[in-house]
Design a protein around this motif. Structure first.
Motif, PDB file in Angstrom:
ATOM      1  N   ARG A 263       0.832  -1.201   0.000  1.00 11.81           N
ATOM      2  CA  ARG A 263       0.000   0.000   0.000  1.00 11.81           C
ATOM      3  C   ARG A 263       0.873   1.261   0.000  1.00 11.81           C
ATOM      4  O   ARG A 263       0.584   2.222  -0.699  1.00 11.81           O
ATOM      5  CB  ARG A 263      -0.947  -0.012   1.205  1.00 11.81           C
ATOM      6  N   ILE A 264       1.944   1.244   0.778  1.00 12.90           N
ATOM      7  CA  ILE A 264       2.844   2.401   0.816  1.00 12.90           C
ATOM      8  C   ILE A 264       3.450   2.644  -0.557  1.00 12.90           C
ATOM      9  O   ILE A 264       3.487   3.774  -1.046  1.00 12.90           O
ATOM     10  CB  ILE A 264       3.958   2.194   1.866  1.00 12.90           C
ATOM     11  N   VAL A 265       3.915   1.566  -1.178  1.00 13.49           N
ATOM     12  CA  VAL A 265       4.558   1.709  -2.487  1.00 13.49           C
ATOM     13  C   VAL A 265       3.546   2.153  -3.535  1.00 13.49           C
ATOM     14  O   VAL A 265       3.830   3.031  -4.354  1.00 13.49           O
ATOM     15  CB  VAL A 265       5.243   0.384  -2.904  1.00 13.49           C
ATOM     16  N   THR A 266       2.356   1.594  -3.524  1.00 15.31           N
ATOM     17  CA  THR A 266       1.380   1.949  -4.555  1.00 15.31           C
ATOM     18  C   THR A 266       0.740   3.304  -4.296  1.00 15.31           C
ATOM     19  O   THR A 266       0.410   4.023  -5.235  1.00 15.31           O
ATOM     20  CB  THR A 266       0.285   0.874  -4.672  1.00 15.31           C
TER      21      THR A 266
ATOM     22  N   TYR B  34       6.666   5.206  -6.845  1.00 14.03           N
ATOM     23  CA  TYR B  34       8.007   4.659  -6.683  1.00 14.03           C
ATOM     24  C   TYR B  34       8.981   5.710  -6.165  1.00 14.03           C
ATOM     25  O   TYR B  34      10.170   5.619  -6.372  1.00 14.03           O
ATOM     26  CB  TYR B  34       8.490   4.061  -8.009  1.00 14.03           C
ATOM     27  N   ASP B  35       8.488   6.709  -5.492  1.00 13.09           N
ATOM     28  CA  ASP B  35       9.317   7.761  -4.938  1.00 13.09           C
ATOM     29  C   ASP B  35      10.009   7.305  -3.647  1.00 13.09           C
ATOM     30  O   ASP B  35      10.794   8.041  -3.071  1.00 13.09           O
ATOM     31  CB  ASP B  35       8.456   9.001  -4.659  1.00 13.09           C
ATOM     32  N   VAL B  36       9.735   6.094  -3.199  1.00 13.84           N
ATOM     33  CA  VAL B  36      10.297   5.578  -1.956  1.00 13.84           C
ATOM     34  C   VAL B  36      11.823   5.511  -2.036  1.00 13.84           C
ATOM     35  O   VAL B  36      12.512   5.884  -1.083  1.00 13.84           O
ATOM     36  CB  VAL B  36       9.711   4.182  -1.634  1.00 13.84           C
ATOM     37  N   ALA B  37      12.360   5.073  -3.162  1.00 17.09           N
ATOM     38  CA  ALA B  37      13.819   4.980  -3.309  1.00 17.09           C
ATOM     39  C   ALA B  37      14.453   6.355  -3.170  1.00 17.09           C
ATOM     40  O   ALA B  37      15.498   6.513  -2.526  1.00 17.09           O
ATOM     41  CB  ALA B  37      14.171   4.357  -4.653  1.00 17.09           C
TER      42      ALA B  37
END
Length: 100
Positions: free
Chosen positions: A62-65, A69-72
């Protein structure tokens, strides 16, 4: 030894062997029940752990979607922030000289 003496001894041994055999069967059944119960408890614990891990994976998905893809990029920004913070401390040797 006379065969007349052996007949009563054998006659007395038969019930003793029967009682011992029943006792061994009860012990084996108790062992099987204990093992089955322990296995069921372990299976329940593993199922709980798997469920917890599945929940964590759902949260991560859920966090990734939700954020894309700004997590990296955010992780790299945190790493850069840590490098800056580590460089601003007082050197250990300087702190020792002041205390002496």
């Amino acid at each position: 030894m006379n065969i007349g003496v052996l007949i009563p001894i054998v006659a007395l041994m038969i019930p003793i062997i029967a009682i011992w055999t029943k006792h061994q069967q009860k012990l084996a059944q108790m062992n099987i029940n204990s093992t089955a119960q322990a296995t069921a408890e372990k299976a329940a614990q593993y199922a709980s752990r798997v469920h917890d891990l599945e929940d964590r994976v759902r949260v991560l998905e859920r966090i990734v979607t939700d954020k894309g893809y700004d997590v990296a990029t955010q992780i790299e920004a945190l790493r850069d922030q840590r490098r800056v913070d580590q460089g601003s401390g007082v050197p250990l040797e300087t702190a020792r000289r002041e205390n002496v």
